[in-house]
Design a protein around this motif. Sequence first.
Motif, PDB file in Angstrom:
ATOM      1  N   VAL A 296       0.846  -1.308   0.139  1.00 40.63           N
ATOM      2  CA  VAL A 296      -0.074  -0.016  -0.016  1.00 40.63           C
ATOM      3  C   VAL A 296       0.886   1.322  -0.044  1.00 40.63           C
ATOM      4  N   LEU A 297       0.811   2.083  -1.082  1.00 42.91           N
ATOM      5  CA  LEU A 297       1.756   3.126  -1.156  1.00 42.91           C
ATOM      6  C   LEU A 297       1.183   4.352  -0.944  1.00 42.91           C
ATOM      7  N   ALA A 298       1.668   5.326   0.033  1.00 39.11           N
ATOM      8  CA  ALA A 298       1.052   6.558   0.128  1.00 39.11           C
ATOM      9  C   ALA A 298       1.684   7.525  -0.248  1.00 39.11           C
ATOM     10  N   PHE A 299       1.040   8.557  -1.153  1.00 41.13           N
ATOM     11  CA  PHE A 299       1.516   9.629  -1.753  1.00 41.13           C
ATOM     12  C   PHE A 299       1.314  10.975  -1.358  1.00 41.13           C
ATOM     13  N   ASN A 300       2.070  11.674  -0.671  1.00 46.01           N
ATOM     14  CA  ASN A 300       1.850  13.009   0.130  1.00 46.01           C
ATOM     15  C   ASN A 300       1.891  14.058  -1.190  1.00 46.01           C
ATOM     16  N   CYS A 301       0.894  13.937  -2.082  1.00 48.32           N
ATOM     17  CA  CYS A 301       0.766  15.011  -3.203  1.00 48.32           C
ATOM     18  C   CYS A 301      -0.419  15.895  -3.313  1.00 48.32           C
ATOM     19  N   GLU A 302      -0.614  16.536  -2.032  1.00 54.12           N
ATOM     20  CA  GLU A 302      -1.424  17.817  -1.750  1.00 54.12           C
ATOM     21  C   GLU A 302      -1.349  18.590  -2.999  1.00 54.12           C
ATOM     22  N   GLY A 303      -2.562  18.766  -3.235  1.00 52.72           N
ATOM     23  CA  GLY A 303      -2.500  19.738  -4.585  1.00 52.72           C
ATOM     24  C   GLY A 303      -1.909  21.156  -4.359  1.00 52.72           C
ATOM     25  N   TYR A 304      -1.564  21.677  -3.128  1.00 49.60           N
ATOM     26  CA  TYR A 304      -1.135  23.013  -3.173  1.00 49.60           C
ATOM     27  C   TYR A 304       0.405  22.993  -3.140  1.00 49.60           C
ATOM     28  N   LYS A 305       1.038  21.737  -3.217  1.00 50.59           N
ATOM     29  CA  LYS A 305       2.497  21.635  -3.115  1.00 50.59           C
ATOM     30  C   LYS A 305       3.227  22.095  -4.470  1.00 50.59           C
ATOM     31  N   GLY A 306       4.286  22.873  -4.245  1.00 46.02           N
ATOM     32  CA  GLY A 306       5.033  23.242  -5.634  1.00 46.02           C
ATOM     33  C   GLY A 306       4.291  24.059  -6.446  1.00 46.02           C
ATOM     34  N   VAL A 307       4.498  24.267  -7.602  1.00 51.77           N
ATOM     35  CA  VAL A 307       3.938  25.462  -8.659  1.00 51.77           C
ATOM     36  C   VAL A 307       2.996  24.891  -9.359  1.00 51.77           C
ATOM     37  N   SER A 308       2.941  23.546  -9.483  1.00 48.85           N
ATOM     38  CA  SER A 308       2.091  23.042 -10.724  1.00 48.85           C
ATOM     39  C   SER A 308       2.072  21.539 -10.516  1.00 48.85           C
ATOM     40  N   GLN A 309       1.689  20.680 -11.639  1.00 48.44           N
ATOM     41  CA  GLN A 309       1.604  19.335 -11.502  1.00 48.44           C
ATOM     42  C   GLN A 309       2.858  18.726 -11.577  1.00 48.44           C
ATOM     43  N   SER A 310       3.670  19.416 -11.942  1.00 52.28           N
ATOM     44  CA  SER A 310       5.187  18.891 -12.103  1.00 52.28           C
ATOM     45  C   SER A 310       5.750  18.382 -10.825  1.00 52.28           C
ATOM     46  N   ALA A 311       5.318  19.038  -9.540  1.00 55.90           N
ATOM     47  CA  ALA A 311       5.896  18.550  -8.438  1.00 55.90           C
ATOM     48  C   ALA A 311       5.268  17.128  -8.056  1.00 55.90           C
ATOM     49  N   GLY A 312       3.890  16.847  -8.701  1.00 54.70           N
ATOM     50  CA  GLY A 312       3.273  15.428  -8.438  1.00 54.70           C
ATOM     51  C   GLY A 312       4.119  14.419  -9.218  1.00 54.70           C
ATOM     52  N   HIS A 313       4.583  14.899 -10.399  1.00 52.01           N
ATOM     53  CA  HIS A 313       5.457  13.852 -10.992  1.00 52.01           C
ATOM     54  C   HIS A 313       6.350  13.341 -10.279  1.00 52.01           C
ATOM     55  N   HIS A 314       7.257  14.227  -9.660  1.00 48.97           N
ATOM     56  CA  HIS A 314       8.252  13.993  -8.973  1.00 48.97           C
ATOM     57  C   HIS A 314       8.303  13.264  -7.829  1.00 48.97           C
ATOM     58  N   ILE A 315       6.901  13.618  -7.037  1.00 46.48           N
ATOM     59  CA  ILE A 315       6.563  12.655  -5.772  1.00 46.48           C
ATOM     60  C   ILE A 315       6.298  11.348  -6.244  1.00 46.48           C
ATOM     61  N   ALA A 316       5.523  11.267  -7.276  1.00 47.46           N
ATOM     62  CA  ALA A 316       5.312   9.660  -7.767  1.00 47.46           C
ATOM     63  C   ALA A 316       6.272   9.207  -8.120  1.00 47.46           C
ATOM     64  N   ASN A 317       7.299   9.764  -8.975  1.00 51.32           N
ATOM     65  CA  ASN A 317       8.584   9.030  -9.423  1.00 51.32           C
ATOM     66  C   ASN A 317       9.342   8.381  -8.222  1.00 51.32           C
ATOM     67  N   ASN A 318       9.329   9.390  -7.167  1.00 52.51           N
ATOM     68  CA  ASN A 318      10.351   9.003  -6.121  1.00 52.51           C
ATOM     69  C   ASN A 318       9.875   7.723  -5.677  1.00 52.51           C
ATOM     70  N   ASN A 319       8.379   7.584  -4.851  1.00 56.31           N
ATOM     71  CA  ASN A 319       7.895   6.585  -4.374  1.00 56.31           C
ATOM     72  C   ASN A 319       7.756   5.201  -5.299  1.00 56.31           C
ATOM     73  N   ILE A 320       7.508   5.367  -6.462  1.00 63.11           N
ATOM     74  CA  ILE A 320       7.599   4.196  -7.365  1.00 63.11           C
ATOM     75  C   ILE A 320       8.969   3.579  -7.338  1.00 63.11           C
ATOM     76  N   MET A 321       9.694   4.688  -7.683  1.00 63.61           N
ATOM     77  CA  MET A 321      11.319   4.112  -7.700  1.00 63.61           C
ATOM     78  C   MET A 321      11.853   3.410  -6.454  1.00 63.61           C
ATOM     79  N   GLU A 322      11.380   3.865  -5.326  1.00 61.04           N
ATOM     80  CA  GLU A 322      11.806   3.332  -4.050  1.00 61.04           C
ATOM     81  C   GLU A 322      11.113   2.065  -3.679  1.00 61.04           C
TER      82      GLU A 322
END
Length: 535
Positions: free
Chosen positions: A173-199
């Motif tokens: 069960v993977l948890a993504f702390n990708c709250e909408g307000y983080k970063g300046v655009s959806q780009s921050a969400g790509h990074h969060i997703a990449n890190n978790n899946i990679m790890e």
Amino acid sequence: MAITEKGMEDLLATYPDTVKKNRKKHLLIKNSAEACQQIEANTRTIPGIISQRGCCFAGCKGVVVGPIKDMVHIVHGPVGCAYYSWGTRRNKARADDTTPKENIYSTLCFTTDMQEPDIVFGGEKKLSRMIDEVVEMFHPRAITISATCPVGLIGDDIGAVARAAQERHGIQVLAFNCEGYKGVSQSAGHHIANNNIMEHVIGKGTQRKPGDYVINILGEYNIGGDGWEIERILKDIGYTVNGIMTGDSSYVDIRNLHLADLNLVQCHRSINYIAEMMETKYGMPWLKVNFIGVDATCKTLRELARCFNDEALIGRTEEVIARELAIVEPVIEHYRKILNGKTAFGFVGGSRSHHYQHLLRDLGMEMIVAGYEFAHRDDYEGRQVIPTIKSDADSRNIPELHLKPDEELYQDAHVYLNLTKEKFEEIKKNVPLGHYEGMNPDMKDGEVIIDDINHYEFEELVRKLKPDLILTGVRDKYIAHKLGVPSRQLHSYDYTGPYAGFNGAMTFAREVANAVTTPAWKLVTAPWEDGKSKE
Ligand code: CFN
């Protein structure tokens, strides 16, 4: 129609000084006399301006995580975030060797539907109960939880809920702390997703798919079936597609991603983090590709074959290209007669505005304004192409065989597998060094490059430049129509696709020709034609 520096000043003149100063840095008129024109990108949108951008949650759950078909993706938040991100991106999925139909959840929408009491007293228990319910009803192979804005604001610990559920049920069960307000655009969400899946996912499997040329495709999301068309061509040539990140992909395949020979990177913006981390961790090289456009697809296929340095593969590549071109070229030629000399305005996320310039050029069209919602500077300014060697599996750990570029910034490697050092030196002589690939280098003088466009700038640029076609997003599509200009929606392709590869190019050509020539546009009076509006 072109715009001058003076025209650009006029466009910005309406703004208050601070806004003007800011926006000026996000606008460029291409000038090849300047060696490397810089554009400001990936910075916060000015509050109050209507941006076309999405949020961090959109980039994580909507873009990277959501298309994984055999995981249940739970949206922890109010129902709206789940509902409006449900099915709208048209990332298609189907059953295959690793995933039976009953394990595909792509058409379903899962959310905790947080209500006021959950916001006041916390939503962890509700989330935990929901996971139990999902496991009981669907028996998924794994689950993701994506956080929306209120979850971060009230401090629900979704990581702890995920860990406890993982122990209870024995599935990941993977948890993504990708709250909408983080970063300046959806780009921050790509990074969060990449890190978790990679790890936590990549590298956990042990099964490489059989074949001599085993590759992954990263940054391909199968919008309207793009990935299927790319796979069709690659399989015909003899490649085995080990896994795709993440269009029509499965959790099972992603675990085995590290066992391929080479990563292809289609959308660099959303997945470059994984490509680079896999290179560091597993020594797996990556090649930036573009399957949008006939010429671009041929070029990509040839570069790919050259990477493996295998005569049989190079021969088979040429055979498939010849076979496909025999079908595609007459069709493209037909539509080129209709479209030749027409202009387009393209404003899309973080990679397509560049990729589609190639397809438009196949059709004799020119993208006179191109822009990105959330790309970074390297997407605009390009990356220097440097040939790099990966001689064989053992050499991956020998640093001198992986020739490093001199300069670190924005450099990219074209990789060659299974080469001797001598052969590599020979190839290197024939590859143009220092050549930049990216949006700016591919544009012609006088054309406009714009970052994070807003509604006002969009309208003004259309009024001034009068393009024949606008390649838009979901919302600005209607601005285009109200201005009397046809559009194709380049995010989910309206209701059609694929647009990638050879078959996709034919579909795109037909639809663009239909859009541009439809008599309806003659019935709309564009604002600059009614005599009332300025200019
Ligand atoms: S499918 Fe991709 S190609 S992943 Fe990215 S940067 Fe979005 S959802 Mo919309 S169409 Fe767009 Fe790109 Fe990569 Fe799509 S141009 S904005 S986040 N995008």
